[in-house]
Design a protein around this motif. Structure first.
Motif, PDB file in Angstrom:
ATOM      1  N   SER A 134       9.645  -3.850 -19.849  1.00 51.21           N
ATOM      2  CA  SER A 134       9.410  -5.187 -20.643  1.00 51.21           C
ATOM      3  C   SER A 134       9.023  -6.585 -19.935  1.00 51.21           C
ATOM      4  O   SER A 134       8.470  -7.137 -20.474  1.00 51.21           O
ATOM      5  CB  SER A 134      10.785  -5.294 -21.830  1.00 51.21           C
ATOM      6  OG  SER A 134      10.956  -4.176 -22.564  1.00 51.21           O
ATOM      7  N   ARG A 135      10.072  -6.651 -19.019  1.00 54.91           N
ATOM      8  CA  ARG A 135       9.967  -7.772 -18.189  1.00 54.91           C
ATOM      9  C   ARG A 135       8.641  -7.871 -17.478  1.00 54.91           C
ATOM     10  O   ARG A 135       8.119  -8.823 -17.437  1.00 54.91           O
ATOM     11  CB  ARG A 135      11.186  -7.780 -17.270  1.00 54.91           C
ATOM     12  CG  ARG A 135      11.046  -8.918 -16.036  1.00 54.91           C
ATOM     13  CD  ARG A 135      10.955 -10.466 -16.889  1.00 54.91           C
ATOM     14  NE  ARG A 135      12.115 -10.551 -17.734  1.00 54.91           N
ATOM     15  CZ  ARG A 135      13.292 -11.287 -17.600  1.00 54.91           C
ATOM     16  NH1 ARG A 135      13.731 -11.306 -16.460  1.00 54.91           N
ATOM     17  NH2 ARG A 135      13.983 -11.455 -18.640  1.00 54.91           N
ATOM     18  N   SER A 136       8.070  -6.584 -17.149  1.00 55.03           N
ATOM     19  CA  SER A 136       6.678  -6.616 -16.494  1.00 55.03           C
ATOM     20  C   SER A 136       5.695  -7.144 -17.306  1.00 55.03           C
ATOM     21  O   SER A 136       4.850  -7.983 -16.901  1.00 55.03           O
ATOM     22  CB  SER A 136       6.462  -5.290 -15.907  1.00 55.03           C
ATOM     23  OG  SER A 136       5.982  -4.587 -16.931  1.00 55.03           O
ATOM     24  N   PHE A 137       5.805  -6.912 -18.704  1.00 55.29           N
ATOM     25  CA  PHE A 137       4.826  -7.371 -19.750  1.00 55.29           C
ATOM     26  C   PHE A 137       5.049  -8.854 -19.939  1.00 55.29           C
ATOM     27  O   PHE A 137       4.038  -9.306 -20.193  1.00 55.29           O
ATOM     28  CB  PHE A 137       4.798  -6.695 -20.948  1.00 55.29           C
ATOM     29  CG  PHE A 137       4.260  -5.390 -20.906  1.00 55.29           C
ATOM     30  CD1 PHE A 137       2.743  -5.301 -21.303  1.00 55.29           C
ATOM     31  CD2 PHE A 137       4.608  -3.906 -20.405  1.00 55.29           C
ATOM     32  CE1 PHE A 137       2.184  -4.137 -21.119  1.00 55.29           C
ATOM     33  CE2 PHE A 137       3.847  -2.908 -20.445  1.00 55.29           C
ATOM     34  CZ  PHE A 137       2.485  -2.876 -20.780  1.00 55.29           C
ATOM     35  N   GLU A 138       6.393  -9.244 -19.843  1.00 55.47           N
ATOM     36  CA  GLU A 138       6.345 -10.671 -20.029  1.00 55.47           C
ATOM     37  C   GLU A 138       5.746 -11.308 -18.609  1.00 55.47           C
ATOM     38  O   GLU A 138       5.215 -12.552 -19.035  1.00 55.47           O
ATOM     39  CB  GLU A 138       8.028 -11.156 -20.044  1.00 55.47           C
ATOM     40  CG  GLU A 138       8.702 -10.804 -21.228  1.00 55.47           C
ATOM     41  CD  GLU A 138      10.111 -11.407 -21.085  1.00 55.47           C
ATOM     42  OE1 GLU A 138      10.333 -12.142 -22.066  1.00 55.47           O
ATOM     43  OE2 GLU A 138      10.690 -11.054 -20.259  1.00 55.47           O
ATOM     44  N   LEU A 139       5.914 -10.877 -17.469  1.00 53.01           N
ATOM     45  CA  LEU A 139       5.257 -11.643 -16.482  1.00 53.01           C
ATOM     46  C   LEU A 139       3.591 -11.467 -16.543  1.00 53.01           C
ATOM     47  O   LEU A 139       2.936 -12.624 -16.337  1.00 53.01           O
ATOM     48  CB  LEU A 139       5.690 -10.872 -15.280  1.00 53.01           C
ATOM     49  CG  LEU A 139       6.827 -11.213 -14.745  1.00 53.01           C
ATOM     50  CD1 LEU A 139       7.082 -10.047 -13.466  1.00 53.01           C
ATOM     51  CD2 LEU A 139       7.091 -12.495 -14.070  1.00 53.01           C
ATOM     52  N   MET A 140       3.101 -10.575 -17.195  1.00 51.11           N
ATOM     53  CA  MET A 140       1.682 -10.425 -17.356  1.00 51.11           C
ATOM     54  C   MET A 140       1.226 -11.285 -18.232  1.00 51.11           C
ATOM     55  O   MET A 140       0.102 -11.999 -18.263  1.00 51.11           O
ATOM     56  CB  MET A 140       1.492  -9.107 -17.842  1.00 51.11           C
ATOM     57  CG  MET A 140       1.170  -7.895 -16.913  1.00 51.11           C
ATOM     58  SD  MET A 140       0.614  -6.348 -17.585  1.00 51.11           S
ATOM     59  CE  MET A 140       2.273  -5.318 -17.469  1.00 51.11           C
ATOM     60  N   VAL A 141       2.115 -11.455 -19.336  1.00 52.63           N
ATOM     61  CA  VAL A 141       1.813 -12.632 -20.669  1.00 52.63           C
ATOM     62  C   VAL A 141       1.587 -13.921 -20.017  1.00 52.63           C
ATOM     63  O   VAL A 141       0.811 -14.655 -20.314  1.00 52.63           O
ATOM     64  CB  VAL A 141       2.701 -12.251 -21.716  1.00 52.63           C
ATOM     65  CG1 VAL A 141       2.417 -13.347 -22.684  1.00 52.63           C
ATOM     66  CG2 VAL A 141       2.603 -11.098 -22.240  1.00 52.63           C
ATOM     67  N   GLU A 142       2.678 -14.149 -19.136  1.00 53.71           N
ATOM     68  CA  GLU A 142       2.691 -15.550 -18.384  1.00 53.71           C
ATOM     69  C   GLU A 142       1.391 -15.905 -17.626  1.00 53.71           C
ATOM     70  O   GLU A 142       1.051 -16.712 -17.522  1.00 53.71           O
ATOM     71  CB  GLU A 142       3.776 -15.669 -17.465  1.00 53.71           C
ATOM     72  CG  GLU A 142       5.114 -15.690 -18.135  1.00 53.71           C
ATOM     73  CD  GLU A 142       6.432 -15.756 -17.349  1.00 53.71           C
ATOM     74  OE1 GLU A 142       6.102 -16.202 -16.284  1.00 53.71           O
ATOM     75  OE2 GLU A 142       7.549 -15.285 -17.664  1.00 53.71           O
ATOM     76  N   ASP A 143       0.950 -14.652 -16.963  1.00 51.38           N
ATOM     77  CA  ASP A 143      -0.473 -15.047 -16.292  1.00 51.38           C
ATOM     78  C   ASP A 143      -1.510 -15.141 -17.123  1.00 51.38           C
ATOM     79  O   ASP A 143      -2.124 -15.977 -17.046  1.00 51.38           O
ATOM     80  CB  ASP A 143      -0.615 -13.485 -15.275  1.00 51.38           C
ATOM     81  CG  ASP A 143      -1.941 -13.549 -14.858  1.00 51.38           C
ATOM     82  OD1 ASP A 143      -1.855 -14.469 -13.791  1.00 51.38           O
ATOM     83  OD2 ASP A 143      -2.885 -12.987 -15.108  1.00 51.38           O
ATOM     84  N   GLY A 144      -1.463 -14.491 -18.380  1.00 52.02           N
ATOM     85  CA  GLY A 144      -2.309 -14.928 -19.325  1.00 52.02           C
ATOM     86  C   GLY A 144      -3.804 -14.116 -19.503  1.00 52.02           C
ATOM     87  O   GLY A 144      -4.441 -14.501 -20.336  1.00 52.02           O
ATOM     88  N   SER A 145      -3.874 -13.330 -18.378  1.00 54.14           N
ATOM     89  CA  SER A 145      -5.278 -12.526 -18.322  1.00 54.14           C
ATOM     90  C   SER A 145      -5.060 -11.269 -19.345  1.00 54.14           C
ATOM     91  O   SER A 145      -4.450 -10.499 -18.968  1.00 54.14           O
ATOM     92  CB  SER A 145      -5.786 -12.301 -16.843  1.00 54.14           C
ATOM     93  OG  SER A 145      -6.492 -11.170 -17.088  1.00 54.14           O
TER      94      SER A 145
END
Lengths: 341, 341
Positions: A134-145
């Protein structure tokens, strides 16, 4: 491998021992940044999470996947910092997968250390794996691509699908070489491919560049996995950080077993079938199995296939300019297969 | 909120038995569309995946969470179709969590049926859970809203964190009411909140509307969980679809236990402590525990707290216009707590 190999026409170096030193040196500064992200983002108010995650993350893995993201970004002269967070994302996905794999396989040793599920139990490994995922997806969402999100969410689904596929192939000696390649492509190669591909996304390069890096990662991942399959029959836990015979005892049908089963005499075929079905899993059974795998050339030929994939990985880099990054990526592929000697 | 606040106080009905019928009728057509997405997207070339996922998804759950997304979208007069895919996403996250929960708790019965891990084993439940979780992110990426991705990836991380938190609280009778509320907020209420909130996102409504729906879902989730805690001591597997005493035997410290432990006499406190530590888990122990929980008023007071949360959920809807959707959402909150009688 014991078997002397004839000289072949291949750029894969045989005279010197290739290593990961060049790629590690190439990305050392970036990797520090990635490690900072990893450490910061595995924190939680629930102490068991960083404790358990730290055991695995600090456990001496090569960080091969984030290293690939960073090295591919170097290859493309990417000058930003987005890849640090995304490389950490890839490592989190990988770590979550390892935590769940150890539960699935009931492994006791990984990289020479007790697995998290042995120390903290299966429940904790399942749930901390979920957290890291889940945290990995949070990080991706922060990146925003959305493009990166698409690549990595698809990779995650394919990985999970491949794991289930492998589970249902477990203890089935009739698994074909084709199905086995599908399984390891899904389980291993797809995340290698995604790790490389996202470097092209952050560097905003065209589709052909994305595809080339995807191919490099994909073939490299297959080569690594095939060599791991060989090592599982020839290593010992003390020197290789992995128990020899783990795959054998888990009834995992890997390529060496598939090749040996196709070639062995009737008595040995029966033995292999029984072994994979779990009826022969003593130490002396492992010795006999390894003997069959050597005698039929199955281990040597698995290593030979790995070399072909490593060569394909290297070929995928043909269109990129020479330089430190390209050399390091090539040597990483050479290293992958050199481990089998 | 753009809507005049009414001074109407909506009391929790006590005279008639509230039901989910109105909310189910409200969203029936939409739910068919959601079910189609769920069925289509749980498919895989690996047959075990739809087989196992189908067991749980077709297993007679209320689909409470997607129902909330759909009903909240109705409340906001949303006329599009994006919420169908997103409601399926929420159900996939929930299903993945259930699959992993059953492994963690070593449950044998859920909703009156054998759990997937009992039928297919823990390994399959872990991996198919991972697949559904990954698939849920793929669906979100297809929708393409970074805001939805942020809400649901955050919810997923909080859920996993809450599960680990609960695991470390397991068998610890000293767990405080505050910590317990934190745990169930993370484990249950956050996904209820997210399911409601994303309706406001797809309807492109302002932050105050998002927040109000989040609050409704959050308090409703807590109310549901507290009533489930009560039911665990008063149900039987045949009528409620859940084994009575599951929580007790797993050493789960739920609010009824916390309240009873604070109030009971010394001998009963010692008994509860031993029971939660796993030293007393026979059927007669469950009978004694239930007696203590009734005698101290712990079950009644847990139900009373659930009613307060249900009332807060209803209050969060105050700013929305009256109508079928609002009435259905109010009755859903009334239903949540009526189950405890």
């Amino acid at each position: 491998m014991g078997t002397p190999m004839t000289a072949t026409v291949t750029p894969i170096r045989r005279e010197a021992q290739p290593s990961l030193d060049p790629i590690m040196a190439l990305v050392a500064a970036d990797m520090n940044a990635v490690n900072s992200v990893i450490l910061a983002r595995m924190q939680s108010d629930v102490p068991l999470i960083p404790e358990l995650a730290g055991h695995l993350i600090a456990g001496g893995g090569k960080r091969m996947r984030p290293m690939l993201t960073l090295a591919c970004a170097k290859l493309l002269d990417y000058a930003g910092e987005r890849h640090h967070k995304l490389a950490a994302t890839v490592e989190f996905i990988h770590t979550a997968t390892l935590l769940h794999d150890d539960v699935v396989d009931q492994s006791g040793l990984r990289r020479g250390r007790s697995t998290a599920n042995m120390i903290w139990g299966n429940a904790a490994s399942v749930l901390v794996g979920d957290f890291l995922f889940s945290r990995s997806f949070e990080l991706m969402v922060e990146d925003g691509s959305l493009r990166v999100l698409r690549i990595l969410s698809n990779a995650s689904a394919v990985i999970a699908e491949g794991e289930v596929n492998q589970l249902t192939a477990q203890r089935r000696i009739e698994t074909s070489e084709e199905r086995y390649l599908e399984i390891i492509t899904a389980k291993t190669a797809v995340l290698f491919a995604a790790a490389c591909r996202i470097a092209a996304v952050v560097a905003e390069r065209e589709a052909a560049v994305e595809d080339a890096l995807d191919q490099y990662g994909r073939y490299l991942g297959i080569a690594f996995q095939l060599v791991d399959d060989v090592i599982d029959y020839v290593s010992d836990g003390a020197t290789m950080g992995k128990d020899a015979g783990d795959d054998f005892r888990d009834g995992k049908v890997t390529l060496p077993v598939i090749l040996a089963y196709a070639r062995a005499e009737a008595a040995d075929r029966d033995f292999l079938r029984e072994a994979i079905e779990g009826l022969r899993n003593e130490d002396e059974d492992l010795v006999r199995a390894t003997g069959i795998l050597r005698g039929t050339g199955a281990l040597a030929d698995t290593a030979a296939r790995a070399r072909l994939y490593a060569q394909r990985a290297i070929d995928a880099l043909a269109g990129f300019p020479s330089g430190q990054a390209k050399s390091a990526l090539i040597e990483a592929a050479q290293f992958a297969v050199a481990r089998a000697y």
